[in-house]
Design a protein around this motif. Structure first.
Motif, PDB file in Angstrom:
ATOM      1  N   THR A   5      -6.530  76.493 -34.553  1.00 28.71           N
ATOM      2  CA  THR A   5      -8.023  76.514 -34.804  1.00 28.71           C
ATOM      3  C   THR A   5      -8.615  75.142 -35.248  1.00 28.71           C
ATOM      4  OG1 THR A   5      -8.214  79.059 -35.305  1.00 28.71           O
ATOM      5  CG2 THR A   5     -10.379  77.847 -35.673  1.00 28.71           C
ATOM      6  N   PRO A   6      -9.278  74.619 -34.483  1.00 34.14           N
ATOM      7  CA  PRO A   6      -9.696  73.136 -34.813  1.00 34.14           C
ATOM      8  C   PRO A   6     -10.666  73.149 -35.849  1.00 34.14           C
ATOM      9  CG  PRO A   6      -9.742  73.561 -32.421  1.00 34.14           C
ATOM     10  CD  PRO A   6      -9.550  74.880 -32.903  1.00 34.14           C
ATOM     11  N   ARG A   7     -10.540  72.199 -36.787  1.00 28.10           N
ATOM     12  CA  ARG A   7     -11.554  72.366 -37.750  1.00 28.10           C
ATOM     13  C   ARG A   7     -12.957  72.142 -37.280  1.00 28.10           C
ATOM     14  NH1 ARG A   7     -14.039  67.987 -40.236  1.00 28.10           N
ATOM     15  NH2 ARG A   7     -14.824  68.118 -42.335  1.00 28.10           N
ATOM     16  N   PHE A   8     -14.155  73.003 -37.693  1.00 28.21           N
ATOM     17  CA  PHE A   8     -15.335  72.671 -37.508  1.00 28.21           C
ATOM     18  C   PHE A   8     -16.116  71.409 -38.353  1.00 28.21           C
ATOM     19  CE2 PHE A   8     -15.972  76.202 -40.316  1.00 28.21           C
ATOM     20  CZ  PHE A   8     -17.160  75.848 -40.796  1.00 28.21           C
ATOM     21  N   ARG A   9     -17.064  71.088 -37.852  1.00 27.35           N
ATOM     22  CA  ARG A   9     -17.660  70.003 -38.779  1.00 27.35           C
ATOM     23  C   ARG A   9     -18.920  70.619 -39.395  1.00 27.35           C
ATOM     24  NH1 ARG A   9     -18.386  64.339 -35.858  1.00 27.35           N
ATOM     25  NH2 ARG A   9     -20.113  65.419 -34.997  1.00 27.35           N
ATOM     26  N   LEU A  10     -19.024  70.370 -40.705  1.00 26.90           N
ATOM     27  CA  LEU A  10     -20.217  70.874 -41.401  1.00 26.90           C
ATOM     28  C   LEU A  10     -21.560  69.597 -41.265  1.00 26.90           C
ATOM     29  CD1 LEU A  10     -21.918  72.831 -42.908  1.00 26.90           C
ATOM     30  CD2 LEU A  10     -20.733  71.929 -45.143  1.00 26.90           C
ATOM     31  N   GLY A  11     -22.704  70.089 -40.788  1.00 27.63           N
ATOM     32  CA  GLY A  11     -23.864  68.833 -41.038  1.00 27.63           C
ATOM     33  C   GLY A  11     -24.970  69.881 -41.508  1.00 27.63           C
ATOM     34  N   PHE A  12     -25.952  68.910 -41.650  1.00 20.42           N
ATOM     35  CA  PHE A  12     -27.294  69.144 -42.079  1.00 20.42           C
ATOM     36  C   PHE A  12     -28.494  68.633 -41.523  1.00 20.42           C
ATOM     37  CE2 PHE A  12     -27.521  65.742 -44.763  1.00 20.42           C
ATOM     38  CZ  PHE A  12     -28.961  65.279 -45.007  1.00 20.42           C
ATOM     39  N   LEU A  13     -29.449  69.130 -41.266  1.00 18.95           N
ATOM     40  CA  LEU A  13     -30.394  68.428 -40.411  1.00 18.95           C
ATOM     41  C   LEU A  13     -32.017  68.673 -41.501  1.00 18.95           C
ATOM     42  CD1 LEU A  13     -32.304  67.478 -38.028  1.00 18.95           C
ATOM     43  CD2 LEU A  13     -32.281  70.053 -37.266  1.00 18.95           C
ATOM     44  N   THR A  14     -32.601  67.515 -41.470  1.00 14.74           N
ATOM     45  CA  THR A  14     -33.740  67.569 -42.218  1.00 14.74           C
ATOM     46  C   THR A  14     -34.983  66.875 -41.085  1.00 14.74           C
ATOM     47  OG1 THR A  14     -35.268  66.537 -43.843  1.00 14.74           O
ATOM     48  CG2 THR A  14     -33.443  65.207 -43.330  1.00 14.74           C
ATOM     49  N   HIS A  15     -36.227  67.811 -41.326  1.00 11.35           N
ATOM     50  CA  HIS A  15     -37.247  67.385 -40.507  1.00 11.35           C
ATOM     51  C   HIS A  15     -37.898  66.354 -41.414  1.00 11.35           C
ATOM     52  CE1 HIS A  15     -37.301  70.482 -37.121  1.00 11.35           C
ATOM     53  NE2 HIS A  15     -35.943  70.618 -37.865  1.00 11.35           N
ATOM     54  N   VAL A  16     -37.479  66.041 -42.506  1.00 11.95           N
ATOM     55  CA  VAL A  16     -38.375  65.170 -43.506  1.00 11.95           C
ATOM     56  C   VAL A  16     -39.681  65.266 -43.670  1.00 11.95           C
ATOM     57  CG1 VAL A  16     -38.638  62.604 -44.017  1.00 11.95           C
ATOM     58  CG2 VAL A  16     -36.852  63.228 -42.313  1.00 11.95           C
ATOM     59  N   GLN A  17     -39.801  66.863 -44.348  1.00 14.39           N
ATOM     60  CA  GLN A  17     -41.185  67.261 -44.816  1.00 14.39           C
ATOM     61  C   GLN A  17     -41.324  67.369 -46.189  1.00 14.39           C
ATOM     62  OE1 GLN A  17     -40.438  70.984 -41.879  1.00 14.39           O
ATOM     63  NE2 GLN A  17     -42.549  70.520 -41.708  1.00 14.39           N
ATOM     64  N   GLY A  18     -42.178  67.238 -46.575  1.00 15.22           N
ATOM     65  CA  GLY A  18     -42.812  67.497 -48.036  1.00 15.22           C
ATOM     66  C   GLY A  18     -43.861  68.189 -48.197  1.00 15.22           C
ATOM     67  N   ARG A  19     -44.324  68.487 -49.329  1.00 11.20           N
ATOM     68  CA  ARG A  19     -45.738  69.170 -49.687  1.00 11.20           C
ATOM     69  C   ARG A  19     -46.820  67.905 -50.036  1.00 11.20           C
ATOM     70  NH1 ARG A  19     -45.069  74.390 -49.247  1.00 11.20           N
ATOM     71  NH2 ARG A  19     -42.930  75.008 -49.709  1.00 11.20           N
ATOM     72  N   GLY A  20     -47.885  67.879 -49.702  1.00 15.32           N
ATOM     73  CA  GLY A  20     -48.854  66.835 -49.854  1.00 15.32           C
ATOM     74  C   GLY A  20     -48.708  65.804 -48.781  1.00 15.32           C
ATOM     75  N   ASP A  21     -49.640  64.640 -49.462  1.00 12.98           N
ATOM     76  CA  ASP A  21     -49.491  63.580 -48.480  1.00 12.98           C
ATOM     77  C   ASP A  21     -48.608  62.333 -48.900  1.00 12.98           C
ATOM     78  OD1 ASP A  21     -51.551  64.699 -46.951  1.00 12.98           O
ATOM     79  OD2 ASP A  21     -53.179  64.225 -48.170  1.00 12.98           O
ATOM     80  N   ASP A  22     -47.790  62.690 -49.928  1.00  8.31           N
ATOM     81  CA  ASP A  22     -47.066  61.373 -50.367  1.00  8.31           C
ATOM     82  C   ASP A  22     -45.829  61.405 -49.515  1.00  8.31           C
ATOM     83  OD1 ASP A  22     -45.707  59.453 -51.731  1.00  8.31           O
ATOM     84  OD2 ASP A  22     -45.729  60.314 -53.531  1.00  8.31           O
ATOM     85  N   LEU A  23     -45.842  60.672 -48.282  1.00  8.89           N
ATOM     86  CA  LEU A  23     -44.729  60.597 -47.460  1.00  8.89           C
ATOM     87  C   LEU A  23     -43.687  59.516 -48.009  1.00  8.89           C
ATOM     88  CD1 LEU A  23     -46.159  60.605 -43.745  1.00  8.89           C
ATOM     89  CD2 LEU A  23     -44.667  62.422 -44.726  1.00  8.89           C
ATOM     90  N   ALA A  24     -44.122  58.760 -48.871  1.00 10.97           N
ATOM     91  CA  ALA A  24     -42.892  58.033 -49.523  1.00 10.97           C
ATOM     92  C   ALA A  24     -42.038  58.807 -50.480  1.00 10.97           C
ATOM     93  CB  ALA A  24     -43.741  56.561 -50.353  1.00 10.97           C
ATOM     94  N   ARG A  25     -42.470  59.710 -50.950  1.00  7.87           N
ATOM     95  CA  ARG A  25     -41.854  60.470 -51.856  1.00  7.87           C
ATOM     96  C   ARG A  25     -41.037  61.296 -50.973  1.00  7.87           C
ATOM     97  NH1 ARG A  25     -44.008  64.895 -56.414  1.00  7.87           N
ATOM     98  NH2 ARG A  25     -41.826  65.639 -56.993  1.00  7.87           N
ATOM     99  N   THR A  26     -41.521  62.159 -49.849  1.00 11.78           N
ATOM    100  CA  THR A  26     -40.667  62.891 -48.964  1.00 11.78           C
ATOM    101  C   THR A  26     -39.531  61.937 -48.321  1.00 11.78           C
ATOM    102  OG1 THR A  26     -42.641  64.070 -48.667  1.00 11.78           O
ATOM    103  CG2 THR A  26     -41.061  64.172 -46.724  1.00 11.78           C
ATOM    104  N   TYR A  27     -39.822  60.782 -47.961  1.00 12.73           N
ATOM    105  CA  TYR A  27     -38.604  59.891 -47.466  1.00 12.73           C
ATOM    106  C   TYR A  27     -37.598  59.820 -48.485  1.00 12.73           C
ATOM    107  CZ  TYR A  27     -41.572  58.744 -43.385  1.00 12.73           C
ATOM    108  OH  TYR A  27     -42.398  58.721 -41.985  1.00 12.73           O
ATOM    109  N   ARG A  28     -38.170  59.288 -49.759  1.00  8.08           N
ATOM    110  CA  ARG A  28     -37.082  59.321 -50.671  1.00  8.08           C
ATOM    111  C   ARG A  28     -36.404  60.507 -51.029  1.00  8.08           C
ATOM    112  NH1 ARG A  28     -41.438  56.498 -53.256  1.00  8.08           N
ATOM    113  NH2 ARG A  28     -41.837  58.183 -54.537  1.00  8.08           N
ATOM    114  N   ASN A  29     -36.808  61.548 -50.952  1.00  2.83           N
ATOM    115  CA  ASN A  29     -36.141  62.953 -51.068  1.00  2.83           C
ATOM    116  C   ASN A  29     -34.948  63.129 -50.288  1.00  2.83           C
ATOM    117  OD1 ASN A  29     -37.650  63.183 -53.630  1.00  2.83           O
ATOM    118  ND2 ASN A  29     -38.906  64.736 -52.782  1.00  2.83           N
ATOM    119  N   ALA A  30     -35.766  62.904 -48.941  1.00  2.00           N
ATOM    120  CA  ALA A  30     -34.750  63.138 -47.548  1.00  2.00           C
ATOM    121  C   ALA A  30     -33.562  62.045 -47.735  1.00  2.00           C
ATOM    122  CB  ALA A  30     -35.568  62.937 -46.467  1.00  2.00           C
TER     123      ALA A  30
END
Length: 342
Positions: A5-30
């Motif tokens: 059985t070939p090894r499957f790869r594990l990934g994660f996906l982010t839509h780069v979302q946060g709460r409020g209007d501080d997108l700089a913080r949202t980007y840093r968290n992502a």
């Protein structure tokens, strides 16, 4: 000895979302999620492109974001799921992809799709009624550019010269014919975390699409299927629900306004419609073992969207996915970085 059985790869996906209007913080968290995933041995990190937030995501320029992620990581592959291709100049896009691939040491994957927002199409001067046609036309030109072929005028090739993208272009689809079309073009298949407009469970709807893709595949290399799923582990089901329940419910009600889901959904039905896997890692593992598309997937791409959990909770959930859920399904970190996309 080679595993049957070939090894499957594990990934994660982010839509780069946060709460409020501080997108700089949202980007840093992502960005921090990419660093954590890299340290955990997660194979791939993906971002979704949204030009209009509207509850979907906050990242309009994914390749700028991924260039920064490349500088902060060492092994994790970097991709888009998806880039809204009809709104891009495919030659300029190919240049961005080639630059990030060069900076990252050959770690780029690119997923493309047609998008869905009338507002976004209008803002970029494109006709949303032609989205499928535009996707096909622009994907063909993108392929040529990423194959180091001359494009648009004699003597012009993109720089830097791209690596081999034969096995690194993915296409998001929402139907059996779409899956066959992706296979005919040689694209890997990306399946969304939810099947919109259907009453049946998402995996029941999508398994025939995956089978159609495999049946249509005629290339010598192994066909690849990326399965995106909403996975949120916590210490127990109640804790998980506290982190994700309200967000998922609100997202389902928004989708209902556009006709993708029925109106008046309860929280439980909203979670079902988003094909959600949440709770203790053992509960999630048991549920994923019943998932109908996972047995034919080569990549499991986990995400928290449409929930927007607190940053610490998101990091803890990612850790639990990589240390408990995925290993229980047979995944283990690669012994060497997967720079060939195999």
């Amino acid at each position: 000895m080679t595993s049957l059985t070939p090894r499957f790869r594990l990934g994660f996906l982010t839509h780069v979302q946060g709460r409020g209007d501080d997108l700089a913080r949202t980007y840093r968290n992502a960005q921090e999620l990419f660093v954590v995933a890299d340290e955990l041995g997660v194979d791939t990190g993906w971002v979704a492109q949204h030009h209009v937030q509207a509850g979907g995501g906050g990242l309009s320029s994914p390749w700028t974001f991924l260039a920064h992620a490349a500088a902060r990581t060492t092994r994790i592959r970097l991709g888009t799921a998806i880039t809204v291709l009809p709104l891009e100049d495919p030659v300029r896009l190919a240049e961005d992809v080639a630059v990030v691939d060069t900076l990252s040491g050959g770690r780029v994957e690119i997923g493309v799709g047609s998008g869905y927002s009338d507002t976004e199409y209008a803002a970029f001067g494109q006709d949303v009624a032609r989205k499928r046609e535009l996707t096909s036309e622009k994907l063909s030109e993108l392929r040529r550019a990423l194959s180091d072929e001359e494009v648009r005028t004699p003597g012009f090739r993109i720089q830097p010269a791209p690596g081999d993208f034969t096995d690194r272009i993915w296409q998001g689809v929402f139907s059996g014919p779409g899956a066959r079309h992706a296979a005919a073009g040689g694209s890997n298949l990306l399946l969304n975390r939810a099947a919109y407009g259907f009453d049946a469970p998402t995996d029941e709807v999508q398994r025939p699409w995956a089978d159609a893709f495999l049946d249509a595949w005629d290339r010598p290399r192994r066909p690849r299927i990326g399965l995106s799923r909403f996975v949120f582990p916590a210490k127990d089901r109640r804790t998980a629900l506290q982190q994700i329940g309200d967000d998922v419910h609100r997202a389902a009600l928004r989708h209902a306004e556009g006709g993708a889901f029925p109106k008046g959904l309860s929280v439980d039905e909203a979670l079902r419609r988003f094909h959600s896997f949440y709770g203790h890692p053992d509960e999630i593992t048991a549920a994923l073992r019943e998932e109908r598309v996972l047995p034919v997937a080569t990549d499991l791409i986990t995400q928290f969207n449409p929930a927007v959990p607190d940053h610490d909770a998101a990091i803890r959930a990612l850790e639990l996915i990589a240390t408990e859920v995925a290993p229980a399904l047979g995944w283990k970190p690669a012994t060497v970085p997967d720079l060939a996309g195999a």
